[in-house]
Design a protein around this motif. Sequence first.
Motif, mmCIF file in Angstrom:
data_model
loop_
_atom_site.group_PDB
_atom_site.id
_atom_site.type_symbol
_atom_site.label_atom_id
_atom_site.label_comp_id
_atom_site.label_asym_id
_atom_site.label_seq_id
_atom_site.Cartn_x
_atom_site.Cartn_y
_atom_site.Cartn_z
ATOM 1 N N ILE A 7 27.935 22.194 7.368
ATOM 2 C CA ILE A 7 28.294 23.541 6.948
ATOM 3 C C ILE A 7 29.692 23.821 7.487
ATOM 4 C CG2 ILE A 7 26.992 24.537 8.847
ATOM 5 C CD1 ILE A 7 26.628 27.019 6.969
ATOM 6 N N GLY A 8 30.539 24.350 6.644
ATOM 7 C CA GLY A 8 31.941 24.565 6.994
ATOM 8 C C GLY A 8 32.159 25.784 7.848
ATOM 9 N N SER A 9 31.420 25.888 8.938
ATOM 10 C CA SER A 9 31.547 27.016 9.853
ATOM 11 C C SER A 9 30.703 26.748 11.085
ATOM 12 C CB SER A 9 31.057 28.309 9.185
ATOM 13 O OG SER A 9 31.166 29.402 10.075
ATOM 14 N N THR A 10 31.079 27.376 12.187
ATOM 15 C CA THR A 10 30.223 27.362 13.367
ATOM 16 C C THR A 10 29.676 28.770 13.640
ATOM 17 O OG1 THR A 10 32.161 27.652 14.792
ATOM 18 C CG2 THR A 10 31.407 25.385 14.410
ATOM 19 N N GLY A 51 37.420 30.448 -0.837
ATOM 20 C CA GLY A 51 37.192 30.097 0.565
ATOM 21 C C GLY A 51 35.919 29.294 0.752
ATOM 22 N N ALA A 52 34.857 29.686 0.061
ATOM 23 C CA ALA A 52 33.585 28.954 0.155
ATOM 24 C C ALA A 52 33.741 27.537 -0.381
ATOM 25 C CB ALA A 52 32.490 29.703 -0.599
ATOM 26 N N LEU A 70 30.307 28.741 3.135
ATOM 27 C CA LEU A 70 29.921 30.148 2.995
ATOM 28 C C LEU A 70 31.103 31.004 3.418
ATOM 29 C CD1 LEU A 70 26.354 29.958 4.577
ATOM 30 C CD2 LEU A 70 26.927 30.083 2.143
ATOM 31 N N GLU A 71 31.390 32.018 2.629
ATOM 32 C CA GLU A 71 32.531 32.886 2.920
ATOM 33 C C GLU A 71 32.147 34.335 2.651
ATOM 34 O OE1 GLU A 71 36.485 33.269 4.258
ATOM 35 O OE2 GLU A 71 35.316 31.436 4.088
ATOM 36 N N GLY A 72 32.459 35.186 3.608
ATOM 37 C CA GLY A 72 32.284 36.609 3.425
ATOM 38 C C GLY A 72 33.622 37.244 3.107
#
Length: 169
Positions: A7-10, A51-52, A70-72
């Motif tokens: 997943i492209g985030s921590t 971004g996602a 995932l991008e907000g």
Amino acid sequence: MKIHCGIGSTNQAKMQAAAAVFSDDKYDIQGFAVDSMVSAQPFSDEETKEGAVSRAKAVLEKDVEIGIGLEGGVMPMEDGLYLCNWGAITDQKNRLFTAAGAKMILPEEIAEGLYRGEELKTVMDAYTNRHGVSHQEGAVGTFTAGVVTRAEMFTHTVRLLYGQWYFYS
């Protein structure tokens, strides 16, 4: 053998969302800090989606079988500024699927901070007088009195992504 999913985030809320959907023992989930390649505060559906997609593609380069991004973000509409979120999933077969989640209007005082150039996470920390709101309930959790948390909002998006990916697998 486990399928390694990146997943492209921590961010904890995003990690929880991916883990809730890819919960089967055959999946191993790992978070990676990658660049979204968009502004720190995406200001449209298009930029948030971009971004996602960037996150999903970037994490696929980390020796994983499945990349999740995932991008907000927020999106201006005639009646106010709306919270939005997008997700993307890609795999080693170069398939890419995208999905968007729920949207809700933000209070005017929150929108004002965003229009001044601040990030939503910074505005929310100041608004709640806490630190790390974006890793916990998020703006959606704050403004729904905890009825829907940020992780739950992203879980819906990840379910849409997983369903598309699984259908075509």
